[in-house]
Scaffold this motif. Structure first.
Motif, PDB file in Angstrom:
ATOM      1  N   ALA A 169       0.826  -1.205   0.000  1.00 46.96           N
ATOM      2  CA  ALA A 169       0.000   0.000   0.000  1.00 46.96           C
ATOM      3  C   ALA A 169       0.860   1.254   0.000  1.00 46.96           C
ATOM      4  O   ALA A 169       1.952   1.278   0.562  1.00 46.96           O
ATOM      5  CB  ALA A 169      -0.925  -0.010   1.213  1.00 46.96           C
ATOM      6  N   ALA A 170       0.355   2.293  -0.635  1.00 42.30           N
ATOM      7  CA  ALA A 170       1.070   3.573  -0.715  1.00 42.30           C
ATOM      8  C   ALA A 170       0.057   4.704  -0.657  1.00 42.30           C
ATOM      9  O   ALA A 170      -1.129   4.531  -0.989  1.00 42.30           O
ATOM     10  CB  ALA A 170       1.902   3.666  -1.991  1.00 42.30           C
ATOM     11  N   ARG A 171       0.516   5.870  -0.209  1.00 43.26           N
ATOM     12  CA  ARG A 171      -0.304   7.080  -0.159  1.00 43.26           C
ATOM     13  C   ARG A 171       0.484   8.231  -0.747  1.00 43.26           C
ATOM     14  O   ARG A 171       1.717   8.263  -0.684  1.00 43.26           O
ATOM     15  CB  ARG A 171      -0.698   7.428   1.272  1.00 43.26           C
ATOM     16  N   VAL A 172      -0.257   9.204  -1.239  1.00 44.17           N
ATOM     17  CA  VAL A 172       0.347  10.412  -1.799  1.00 44.17           C
ATOM     18  C   VAL A 172      -0.301  11.613  -1.140  1.00 44.17           C
ATOM     19  O   VAL A 172      -1.534  11.695  -1.052  1.00 44.17           O
ATOM     20  CB  VAL A 172       0.176  10.482  -3.328  1.00 44.17           C
ATOM     21  N   GLY A 173       0.528  12.537  -0.664  1.00 50.99           N
ATOM     22  CA  GLY A 173       0.048  13.793  -0.103  1.00 50.99           C
ATOM     23  C   GLY A 173       0.613  14.967  -0.871  1.00 50.99           C
ATOM     24  O   GLY A 173       1.812  14.991  -1.171  1.00 50.99           O
ATOM     25  N   ILE A 174      -0.221  15.936  -1.213  1.00 52.51           N
ATOM     26  CA  ILE A 174       0.204  17.113  -1.969  1.00 52.51           C
ATOM     27  C   ILE A 174      -0.307  18.342  -1.230  1.00 52.51           C
ATOM     28  O   ILE A 174      -1.491  18.451  -0.904  1.00 52.51           O
ATOM     29  CB  ILE A 174      -0.351  17.095  -3.406  1.00 52.51           C
ATOM     30  N   ALA A 175       0.611  19.280  -0.952  1.00 48.72           N
ATOM     31  CA  ALA A 175       0.227  20.475  -0.192  1.00 48.72           C
ATOM     32  C   ALA A 175       1.279  21.548  -0.382  1.00 48.72           C
ATOM     33  O   ALA A 175       2.298  21.351  -1.062  1.00 48.72           O
ATOM     34  CB  ALA A 175       0.070  20.137   1.297  1.00 48.72           C
ATOM     35  N   ASP A 176       1.024  22.733   0.215  1.00 50.32           N
ATOM     36  CA  ASP A 176       2.007  23.818   0.218  1.00 50.32           C
ATOM     37  C   ASP A 176       3.067  23.502   1.276  1.00 50.32           C
ATOM     38  O   ASP A 176       2.775  23.468   2.473  1.00 50.32           O
ATOM     39  CB  ASP A 176       1.335  25.149   0.565  1.00 50.32           C
ATOM     40  N   GLY A 177       4.290  23.285   0.858  1.00 53.21           N
ATOM     41  CA  GLY A 177       5.370  23.033   1.792  1.00 53.21           C
ATOM     42  C   GLY A 177       5.558  21.550   2.082  1.00 53.21           C
ATOM     43  O   GLY A 177       4.639  20.738   1.982  1.00 53.21           O
ATOM     44  N   ARG A 178       6.789  21.216   2.476  1.00 50.49           N
ATOM     45  CA  ARG A 178       7.143  19.814   2.681  1.00 50.49           C
ATOM     46  C   ARG A 178       6.462  19.223   3.914  1.00 50.49           C
ATOM     47  O   ARG A 178       6.016  18.075   3.897  1.00 50.49           O
ATOM     48  CB  ARG A 178       8.668  19.680   2.806  1.00 50.49           C
TER      49      ARG A 178
END
Length: 476
Positions: free
Chosen positions: A80-89
């Protein structure tokens, strides 16, 4: 200037407690991932970050990049894997790891929405262990509550570490922005070989792996590296893996690495033979894998101006002796933390990494200097007698119930008469496990010898005690 958009990919099954993984095991995965997205940074094994701008242009948008990364995880059978995308690390990392997980494995935080997304997360997400334990005591449980505090007040109370955590809570990444730092994929030096049929003999296995080990060390040498710690994985024909990490006081030569492989396989040979009391471990070894755990630059291990001849000769002779006697035949002794003298002696096999020292303590009841010159392991039975020839007891006040007159120690005839003694001092530990009370007493004999005695007190009746005496050490 708004924070940079960042994508974080999290392999959720990587490095779980029940299946620990070494950083070197993630190297080939990271290498293949950089072929998909070149500008990638490894935050830790199983967690990587990348700038969103370039991949989003190439794949046609941030959701499309997320789908490509999840497809990579599926194609590589990485679980299983997840991806997070946002402003800043920081916000992107929380988007990838926060619970509950999105149904499709992708969480995209809108531009400018990082602070709102982070506000409901526990404050421990952005703090170290010490600050994370302190803030809930002040009534601050979430990142939103922490972000509401004035930064000047946070700086005055918690210092630079608190300021960084406060900016993370506000959806910022610190003064310098903490940009993603692309890394080059590390070269994978792990080597392996499979056997059909499986091998069940130690010498047979050593001969079959000699070329493999030479190639392993040669590949590191070509990159001007030396291996100071390696992992050997032996897989039997039942699919059971037998792993062990081996350390070296200097660095591994092909002969040293092959010796570790041989020693590790010796413990499996008896199981293959089906000896009495042995649980069957398979018919033999079907696969061998050797991977570096720690490497160092060759220049750091070059001999000095006047060479290091004596050290090399010592290492050479000890390694030869160990090859004849086995891994437990040669080692070094060091002093460690503990209350009893024999607990402080730590034996480390030559060529193995020493375990973490416990010497810092504190150790209430430990013996102060000077220490006895002779330590008995285990302590010897002894009899400390009074003037009537009866054993001396420890009374309710933790004192000797009668003056000691004679000391007799197992294996030492006519030990002598007691000329002086110290007051007992207690060692009380693990009372919840039923461990009896122990006391130490130093005695001096008319012969001039000094003895360190250990008394163990057990409950014999409602109002009586029984004291057993042991000789823990001797002062010469």
């Amino acid at each position: 200037m708004p924070p940079e958009r960042v994508i974080v990919l999290h392999f959720t099954e990587w490095g779980r407690d029940d299946e620990p993984e070494a950083p070197s095991d993630f190297a080939p995965v990271f290498a293949r991932l950089t072929e998909l997205v070149p500008a990638t940074e490894e935050l830790r094994p199983g967690l990587v970050a990348m700038r969103a701008r370039g991949p989003a242009r190439y794949y046609g948008g941030e959701p499309e990049v997320a789908r490509a990364l999840l497809e990579f995880a599926r194609s590589e059978a990485l679980g299983a894997a997840r991806v997070g995308i946002a402003d800043g690390r920081f916000a992107a990392e929380q988007a990838a790891t926060a619970e509950p997980a999105p149904a499709d494995g992708v969480r995209v935080v809108a531009v400018g929405g990082s602070a709102g997304f982070l506000s409901d997360l526990p404050v421990t997400c952005a703090t170290d262990e010490k600050l994370g334990a302190l803030l809930p005591g002040l009534g601050i449980y979430t990142l939103g509550a922490f972000a509401a505090l004035p930064e000047d007040a946070v700086r005055a109370r918690f210092g630079p570490g608190g300021v960084l955590a406060h900016r993370h809570a506000r959806g910022e990444d610190g003064e310098r922005g903490e940009p993603v730092r692309p890394q080059l994929a590390a070269k994978d030096f792990a080597v392996g070989i499979e056997f059909e049929p499986p091998l069940s003999g130690t010498e047979q296995l050593s001969f079959a792996c000699s070329t493999l080990v030479e190639g392993f060390i040669g590949a590191l040498t070509a990159e001007r590296l030396v291996c100071t710690s390696l992992r050997v994985t032996l897989t039997d024909d039942l699919g059971i893996r037998h792993e062990r990490d081996w350390a070296h006081p200097r660095f591994f030569s092909p002969q040293d690495a092959l010796a570790r492989l041989r020693w590790q396989s010796e413990s499996l040979v008896a199981g293959f033979a089906g000896g009495a009391g042995e649980e069957r471990a398979g018919a033999g070894i079907a696969a061998v894998r050797i991977a570096p755990v720690r490497t160092d630059r060759t220049a750091s291990h070059e001999p000095g101006l006047w060479t290091s001849g004596p050290d090399e000769r010592v290492h050479h002779h000890l390694s030869r002796a160990q090859g004849l006697l086995g891994p437990a035949g040669v080692g070094t002794l060091t002093l460690d933390g503990g209350r009893l003298l024999h607990e402080r002696q730590r034996f480390t096999h030559w060529g193995s990494a020493p375990r973490r020292s416990r010497a810092t303590g504190p150790w209430p009841g430990a013996l102060a200097t000077p220490q006895p010159t002779l330590v008995f392991t285990p302590p010897l039975r002894a009899r400390l007698l009074n003037a009537h020839g009866d054993p001396v007891e420890i009374d309710e006040a933790d004192l000797l119930a009668a003056p000691p007159v004679t000391l007799r120690v197992e294996g030492h005839t006519a030990t002598g008469s007691v000329r002086g003694w110290s007051k007992p001092w207690p060692i009380r530990e693990q009372w919840w496990a039923g461990r009896p009370e122990r006391f130490r007493v130093q005695v001096e004999l008319d012969t001039g010898d000094g003895w360190l005695l250990l008394a163990r007190v057990r409950e014999a009746a409602a109002s009586a005690h029984a004291t057993s005496w042991y000789a823990e050490g001797r002062y010469d």
